[in-house]
Design a protein around this motif. Structure first.
Motif, PDB file in Angstrom:
ATOM      1  N   TYR A 121       0.546  -0.742   0.276  1.00  0.00           N
ATOM      2  CA  TYR A 121       0.003  -0.109   0.305  1.00  0.00           C
ATOM      3  C   TYR A 121       1.063   1.407  -0.343  1.00  0.00           C
ATOM      4  O   TYR A 121       0.477   2.420  -1.006  1.00  0.00           O
ATOM      5  N   ALA A 172       0.940   4.185  -2.866  1.00  0.00           N
ATOM      6  CA  ALA A 172       0.538   5.756  -2.464  1.00  0.00           C
ATOM      7  C   ALA A 172       1.261   6.765  -3.145  1.00  0.00           C
ATOM      8  O   ALA A 172       1.300   7.670  -3.593  1.00  0.00           O
ATOM      9  N   ARG A 189       1.340   9.415  -5.438  1.00  0.00           N
ATOM     10  CA  ARG A 189       1.812  10.690  -5.848  1.00  0.00           C
ATOM     11  C   ARG A 189       2.350  10.705  -6.905  1.00  0.00           C
ATOM     12  O   ARG A 189       2.693  12.449  -7.320  1.00  0.00           O
ATOM     13  N   ASP A 233      -4.232  -0.279  -4.050  1.00  0.00           N
ATOM     14  CA  ASP A 233      -5.285   0.046  -2.857  1.00  0.00           C
ATOM     15  C   ASP A 233      -4.404   1.625  -2.902  1.00  0.00           C
ATOM     16  O   ASP A 233      -5.092   2.649  -2.654  1.00  0.00           O
ATOM     17  N   GLY A 234      -3.253   1.293  -3.022  1.00  0.00           N
ATOM     18  CA  GLY A 234      -2.898   2.708  -2.159  1.00  0.00           C
ATOM     19  C   GLY A 234      -2.548   3.319  -3.195  1.00  0.00           C
ATOM     20  O   GLY A 234      -2.583   4.803  -3.062  1.00  0.00           O
ATOM     21  N   SER A 240      -5.468   5.027  -3.393  1.00  0.00           N
ATOM     22  CA  SER A 240      -6.140   6.058  -2.345  1.00  0.00           C
ATOM     23  C   SER A 240      -5.618   7.681  -2.917  1.00  0.00           C
ATOM     24  O   SER A 240      -5.978   8.882  -2.320  1.00  0.00           O
ATOM     25  N   VAL A 241      -4.660   7.995  -3.805  1.00  0.00           N
ATOM     26  CA  VAL A 241      -4.245   9.250  -4.419  1.00  0.00           C
ATOM     27  C   VAL A 241      -5.253   9.971  -5.774  1.00  0.00           C
ATOM     28  O   VAL A 241      -5.540  10.451  -5.996  1.00  0.00           O
ATOM     29  N   GLY A 285      -8.155   7.631  -6.848  1.00  0.00           N
ATOM     30  CA  GLY A 285      -9.182   7.217  -7.094  1.00  0.00           C
ATOM     31  C   GLY A 285      -8.519   6.095  -8.667  1.00  0.00           C
ATOM     32  O   GLY A 285      -8.535   5.731  -8.974  1.00  0.00           O
ATOM     33  N   TYR A 286     -10.303   5.264  -7.455  1.00  0.00           N
ATOM     34  CA  TYR A 286     -10.047   3.789  -8.408  1.00  0.00           C
ATOM     35  C   TYR A 286     -10.569   3.922 -10.373  1.00  0.00           C
ATOM     36  O   TYR A 286      -9.780   3.592 -10.951  1.00  0.00           O
ATOM     37  N   THR A 297      -7.337   4.746 -12.040  1.00  0.00           N
ATOM     38  CA  THR A 297      -5.827   3.392 -11.661  1.00  0.00           C
ATOM     39  C   THR A 297      -6.131   2.311 -12.622  1.00  0.00           C
ATOM     40  O   THR A 297      -7.153   2.138 -13.266  1.00  0.00           O
ATOM     41  N   LYS A 323     -10.120  -3.593  -7.787  1.00  0.00           N
ATOM     42  CA  LYS A 323      -8.550  -2.455  -7.804  1.00  0.00           C
ATOM     43  C   LYS A 323      -8.629  -1.549  -9.454  1.00  0.00           C
ATOM     44  O   LYS A 323      -7.989  -0.564  -8.667  1.00  0.00           O
TER      45      LYS A 323
END
Length: 242
Positions: free
Chosen positions: A58, A62, A66, A104-105, A108-109, A111-112, A115, A132
């Motif tokens: 994760y 993330a 980023r 998932d990480g 979290s930045v 959005g699915y 991704t 995911k």
């Protein structure tokens, strides 16, 4: 992965990877992106820190998201466009828990909905099944001749030389495969009809002059995701009923 050229319906588009912390000159630059768009090309971005970077879980996902987003925006990518993340090895089912956590990480930045994953048939399929990812770029490697139908891109051949560079051949299997640039901007800016739904999250649909149906989402903080065509061949909308 190398620079990849994709062809669909006679149109050529250039697909470039966005290698993470590379210092050898492989990273996409803002100047190169502008030159590609000026030449009438669209761009797709995929992040790869290392072939097995997705095993970092994760926190790695993330951080990579980023950094990938920061680099991509600096190159001119519209804020709503997706980024693919590479699983560039023959991942086993036993490694999927770590891979799922990595995505998932990333989500979290981003959005699915923004991704995506690049990889072989099995890890990409497992990521789709687990919810995911929304975007898939499958390579023929480690796939045993199988193709995951939910992917928007397929890498069908490696080791192609284009203008003296080692390239991969990819095929687009959806009108929207995460591209941005000259053609994407032209399609998405031509709107002749519009309608929407309010609330804490606004969703808007529009019909472009090209006949395609486009969709945009405004989050509760007021930031719009960006126009993109609904999935389907050549811009045709695809709707699924429960």
């Amino acid at each position: 992965m190398g620079t990849a050229r994709a062809r669909r319906d006679g149109e050529s588009r250039l697909l470039l990877r966005l290698p993470s912390y590379d210092t050898s000159g492989k990273n996409l630059t803002a100047g190169e992106a502008r030159a590609l768009i000026a030449a009438g090309l669209d761009i797709v971005l995929v992040w790869e820190d290392s072939p097995t970077g997705a095993l970092g879980g994760y926190a790695a996902g993330a951080q990579h998201a980023r950094d990938a987003q920061s680099m991509a925006l600096a190159c001119g990518m519209p804020a709503g466009r997706p980024i693919y993340f590479a699983v560039d090895f023959d991942a086993t089912p036993g490694q999927q828990t770590a891979i799922n956590a990595y995505f998932d990480g990333a989500a979290s930045v981003l959005g699915y909905g923004r991704t995506g994953a690049y990889g072989g048939y099995y890890p990409v399929q497992r990521l789709f099944d687990a919810g995911k990812i929304t975007w898939g770029w499958q390579t023929y490697a480690w796939s045993g001749g199988q193709w995951e139908s939910r992917t928007q891109l397929r890498q069908v051949q490696n080791g192609i030389t284009v203008d003296g560079a080692d390239c991969d051949q990819d095929q687009a299997w959806a009108a929207d495969y995460g591209q941005w640039g000259a053609r994407a901007a032209a399609r998405q800016s031509q709107v002749v009809a519009i309608g929407g739904q309010g609330g804490t999250q606004s969703q808007v649909a529009a019909i472009g002059l090209d006949g395609a149906v486009y969709h945009d989402i405004r989050a509760a903080n007021g930031v719009w995701q960006g126009w993109y065509p609904l999935g389907g061949y050549d811009g045709a909308g695809v709707f699924q009923c429960a």
